[in-house]
Scaffold this active site. Structure first.
Site, PDB file in Angstrom:
ATOM      1  CB  CYS A   1       5.277  13.480  10.928  1.00  0.00           C
ATOM      2  SG  CYS A   1       4.632  12.133  11.922  1.00  0.00           S
TER       3      CYS A   1
ATOM      4  CG  ASP B   1       1.708  -0.933  -2.550  1.00  0.00           C
ATOM      5  OD1 ASP B   1       2.009  -0.656  -1.367  1.00  0.00           O
ATOM      6  OD2 ASP B   1       1.889  -2.066  -3.041  1.00  0.00           O
ATOM      7  CG  HIS B   2       5.921  -0.431  -2.281  1.00  0.00           C
ATOM      8  ND1 HIS B   2       4.881  -1.345  -2.309  1.00  0.00           N
ATOM      9  CD2 HIS B   2       6.763  -0.866  -1.328  1.00  0.00           C
ATOM     10  CE1 HIS B   2       5.113  -2.288  -1.429  1.00  0.00           C
ATOM     11  NE2 HIS B   2       6.248  -2.022  -0.812  1.00  0.00           N
TER      12      HIS B   2
ATOM     13  CG  HIS C   1       7.335   9.226   8.510  1.00  0.00           C
ATOM     14  ND1 HIS C   1       7.216  10.582   8.266  1.00  0.00           N
ATOM     15  CD2 HIS C   1       6.108   8.803   8.888  1.00  0.00           C
ATOM     16  CE1 HIS C   1       5.975  10.965   8.507  1.00  0.00           C
ATOM     17  NE2 HIS C   1       5.279   9.906   8.881  1.00  0.00           N
TER      18      HIS C   1
ATOM     19  CG  HIS D   1       3.443  10.898   4.656  1.00  0.00           C
ATOM     20  ND1 HIS D   1       2.159  11.215   5.016  1.00  0.00           N
ATOM     21  CD2 HIS D   1       3.964  10.283   5.746  1.00  0.00           C
ATOM     22  CE1 HIS D   1       1.914  10.822   6.247  1.00  0.00           C
ATOM     23  NE2 HIS D   1       2.994  10.250   6.710  1.00  0.00           N
TER      24      HIS D   1
ATOM     25  CD  GLU E   1      -0.455   8.435   9.991  1.00  0.00           C
ATOM     26  OE1 GLU E   1      -0.278   9.219   9.057  1.00  0.00           O
ATOM     27  OE2 GLU E   1      -0.610   8.785  11.177  1.00  0.00           O
TER      28      GLU E   1
ATOM     29  CG  HIS F   1       2.547   5.721   7.909  1.00  0.00           C
ATOM     30  ND1 HIS F   1       2.668   5.647   9.273  1.00  0.00           N
ATOM     31  CD2 HIS F   1       2.743   7.024   7.587  1.00  0.00           C
ATOM     32  CE1 HIS F   1       2.913   6.846   9.763  1.00  0.00           C
ATOM     33  NE2 HIS F   1       2.972   7.703   8.756  1.00  0.00           N
TER      34      HIS F   1
END
Length: 140
Positions: free
Chosen positions: A34, A80-81, A40, A15, A124, A42
């Site tokens: 961020c 996811d991804h 970036h 995100h 996170e 997580h």
């Protein structure tokens, strides 16, 4: 007897924290690194806590297979991804982990039946985690 069950799941997503309501300078000041234009990622640890009466026949609060399949279908397969900024769920708000926690709670609240969703906790980083309990946590 009422009991709580907490199950843990892992997923990865990226995100960029950026608000269209702020100037570029304000975004950099509020979100720091961020706000990187390239985003970036997580590796999120998601905990889902449900509660209910222990079933006399099974001795369980809720069927783990049902919980796992619901979380996989409704949360993991969705996020996811993924780049959260590109998801329609975040078309009007910033994909912070606070907002993601609330979204996941609301998705699961609608998807789970036969059990009470107590809260979701989203880790996170090793230093940051967020919990959302449908607003109940605000009354403690």
């Amino acid at each position: 007897m009422k009991a709580h069950l907490t199950r843990r799941y892992l997923f990865s997503a990226s995100h960029r924290l950026h608000s269209d309501q702020l100037t570029e300078e304000q975004n950099r000041a509020v979100y720091g690194k961020c706000n990187n234009p390239h985003g970036h990622g997580h590796n999120y640890n998601l905990e889902v806590t449900v509660s209910g009466k222990v079933d006399a026949k099974t001795g369980m609060v809720y069927d783990l297979g049902k919980l796992d399949s619901t979380v996989k279908r409704e949360v993991l397969d969705r996020f996811d991804h993924e780049n959260l900024n590109t998801r329609t769920e975040f078309s009007t708000n910033v994909p912070t982990t606070e907002n993601l926690s609330e979204l996941i709670f609301n998705i699961l609240k609608q998807s789970l039946s036969g059990v009470h969703l107590e809260k979701v906790r989203l880790e996170e980083t090793m230093m940051n985690s967020f919990e959302y309990a449908g607003g109940a946590e605000l009354h403690r």
